[in-house]
Design an enzyme around this catalytic site. Structure first.
Site, PDB file in Angstrom:
ATOM      1  N   ASP A  42       0.481  20.908  16.371  1.00 44.27           N
ATOM      2  CA  ASP A  42       0.598  19.542  16.356  1.00 44.27           C
ATOM      3  C   ASP A  42       1.877  19.058  16.523  1.00 44.27           C
ATOM      4  O   ASP A  42       2.298  17.950  16.433  1.00 44.27           O
ATOM      5  CB  ASP A  42      -0.154  18.964  15.049  1.00 44.27           C
ATOM      6  CG  ASP A  42       0.441  19.568  13.755  1.00 44.27           C
ATOM      7  OD1 ASP A  42       1.238  20.215  13.795  1.00 44.27           O
ATOM      8  OD2 ASP A  42       0.022  19.211  12.832  1.00 44.27           O
ATOM      9  N   SER A  43       2.843  20.083  16.386  1.00 44.39           N
ATOM     10  CA  SER A  43       4.377  19.510  16.843  1.00 44.39           C
ATOM     11  C   SER A  43       4.263  18.854  18.224  1.00 44.39           C
ATOM     12  O   SER A  43       5.532  18.483  18.660  1.00 44.39           O
ATOM     13  CB  SER A  43       5.397  20.741  16.629  1.00 44.39           C
ATOM     14  OG  SER A  43       4.721  21.883  17.451  1.00 44.39           O
ATOM     15  N   ASP A  82      -3.786  24.049  16.385  1.00 42.54           N
ATOM     16  CA  ASP A  82      -3.594  23.340  15.075  1.00 42.54           C
ATOM     17  C   ASP A  82      -4.885  22.159  15.082  1.00 42.54           C
ATOM     18  O   ASP A  82      -4.968  21.466  15.918  1.00 42.54           O
ATOM     19  CB  ASP A  82      -2.300  22.485  15.129  1.00 42.54           C
ATOM     20  CG  ASP A  82      -1.258  23.312  14.294  1.00 42.54           C
ATOM     21  OD1 ASP A  82      -1.690  24.056  13.471  1.00 42.54           O
ATOM     22  OD2 ASP A  82      -0.206  22.933  14.431  1.00 42.54           O
ATOM     23  N   LYS A 128      -5.724  26.645  13.166  1.00 42.17           N
ATOM     24  CA  LYS A 128      -4.760  26.620  12.073  1.00 42.17           C
ATOM     25  C   LYS A 128      -4.759  25.326  11.337  1.00 42.17           C
ATOM     26  O   LYS A 128      -4.967  24.338  11.907  1.00 42.17           O
ATOM     27  CB  LYS A 128      -3.481  26.827  12.522  1.00 42.17           C
ATOM     28  CG  LYS A 128      -2.407  26.803  11.434  1.00 42.17           C
ATOM     29  CD  LYS A 128      -1.142  27.228  11.857  1.00 42.17           C
ATOM     30  CE  LYS A 128      -0.075  26.248  12.508  1.00 42.17           C
ATOM     31  NZ  LYS A 128       0.110  25.211  11.786  1.00 42.17           N
ATOM     32  N   GLU A 162      -3.467  23.326   7.537  1.00 42.79           N
ATOM     33  CA  GLU A 162      -2.059  23.267   6.560  1.00 42.79           C
ATOM     34  C   GLU A 162      -2.782  23.087   5.064  1.00 42.79           C
ATOM     35  O   GLU A 162      -3.822  22.238   4.978  1.00 42.79           O
ATOM     36  CB  GLU A 162      -1.245  22.358   6.888  1.00 42.79           C
ATOM     37  CG  GLU A 162      -0.393  22.408   8.145  1.00 42.79           C
ATOM     38  CD  GLU A 162       0.516  21.365   8.492  1.00 42.79           C
ATOM     39  OE1 GLU A 162       0.670  20.535   7.585  1.00 42.79           O
ATOM     40  OE2 GLU A 162       1.140  21.302   9.488  1.00 42.79           O
ATOM     41  N   GLU A 168       6.197  28.532   6.424  1.00 43.09           N
ATOM     42  CA  GLU A 168       7.245  27.844   6.843  1.00 43.09           C
ATOM     43  C   GLU A 168       8.296  27.479   5.713  1.00 43.09           C
ATOM     44  O   GLU A 168       7.986  26.667   4.812  1.00 43.09           O
ATOM     45  CB  GLU A 168       6.642  26.442   7.299  1.00 43.09           C
ATOM     46  CG  GLU A 168       7.731  25.551   8.156  1.00 43.09           C
ATOM     47  CD  GLU A 168       7.315  24.514   9.161  1.00 43.09           C
ATOM     48  OE1 GLU A 168       6.024  24.511   9.262  1.00 43.09           O
ATOM     49  OE2 GLU A 168       7.837  23.738   9.736  1.00 43.09           O
TER      50      GLU A 168
END
Ligand code: KIV
Length: 271
Positions: free
Chosen positions: A51-52, A90, A120, A122, A189
């Protein structure tokens, strides 16, 4: 006679085996067909449609604005390019946190509409129900702990996480919980290298670090950082392998010069 060469695709089993044998896992982000094709052919193990994309493709300050539809657009472009690499996508902010039913619906859209191999998410304990529900539908899930950019407004800064005992303990517990739930891997991270070492050694599933030091089972970098397309972002953990910003600028300036001076196109470059 046609020679048929079978490509050995990377799977969750391959990644598990690599952890067991100590072979490090290489992972990079990609968001479009052309770059994904190069990375796959170069032999990268895992491609993350991160999602970057919200930052590097759309120019937002954070990862929060990107939508599920936009992630699906990027991921389907990447998947059309890939032959061998394992592709993780993501789940964007807001597509899995409110309840596990919504989380599963988002994961199913990603899998159905892009052909992705895994998703993925978070967070740890607080999203456990969502993780379990997605896994229950047979979708591989990768966890992401430490600096989790979707929570940036809670953290307030992008500095190293889990330096304090209490946060380190929570991270270790979350890692255990995610492994027990059935996640196939974990991104760590921006945490201290020794904490990442302890977590990596305590888990059977591979850890992939970004700013988490050399003891992780693999490493991931954002392609724009690694290739030097971004020049402003210079964290200590980043190693640049190319200065694409400089190279592209020079090439474009040559092109502009050639057009303006009537050097391009030449006789040979026209019909
Ligand atoms: O979105 C992303 O690029 C990521 C990496 C930083 C791991 O999550």
């Amino acid at each position: 006679m046609s020679v048929h060469t079978e490509v050995k695709k990377v799977t969750t089993h391959t990644l598990q085996k690599m952890k067991q044998t100590g072979e490090k896992i290489s992972m990079i982000t990609a968001y479009d067909y052309s770059f994904a094709r190069i990375f796959d052919a170069a032999g990268i193990d895992v491609i993350l449609v991160g999602d970057s994309a919200s930052n590097v493709m759309a120019g937002h300050e954070t990862t929060l604005p990107i939508t599920l539809d936009q992630m699906i657009y990027h991921a389907s472009s990447v998947l059309r390019a890939v032959n061998r690499s394992f592709v993780v996508v993501d789940l964007p902010f807001g597509s899995y946190q409110s309840n596990s039913k919504e989380a599963l619906a988002s994961a199913i859209r990603i899998m159905k509409e892009t052909g992705a191999h895994a998703v993925k998410v978070e967070g740890g304990e607080e999203i456990l129900e969502s993780v379990k529900r997605i896994l229950g539908a047979g979708v591989p899930v990768m966890g992401h702990l430490g600096l989790t950019p979707q929570s940036i407004y809670k953290f307030g800064t992008y500095t190293v996480r889990a330096r304090e005992e209490a946060e380190a303990e929570k991270l270790k517990k979350d890692a255990r919980i995610l492994e027990e739930a059935g996640c196939f891997g974990l991104v760590l991270e921006k945490i201290p290298a020794l904490l990442a070492k302890e977590v990596s050694e305590s888990l059977h599933i591979p850890t992939i670090g970004i700013g988490a030091g050399k003891y992780c089972d693999g490493q991931v970098l954002v392609m724009h950082d690694l290739l030097g397309i971004n020049t402003e972002f210079k964290p200590r953990f980043l190693r640049r392998y190319l200065d694409m910003h400089e190279q592209i600028t020079t090439a474009i300036q040559h092109y502009i010069h050639d057009v303006k001076s009537r050097d391009f196109p030449s006789e040979q470059e026209q019909y």
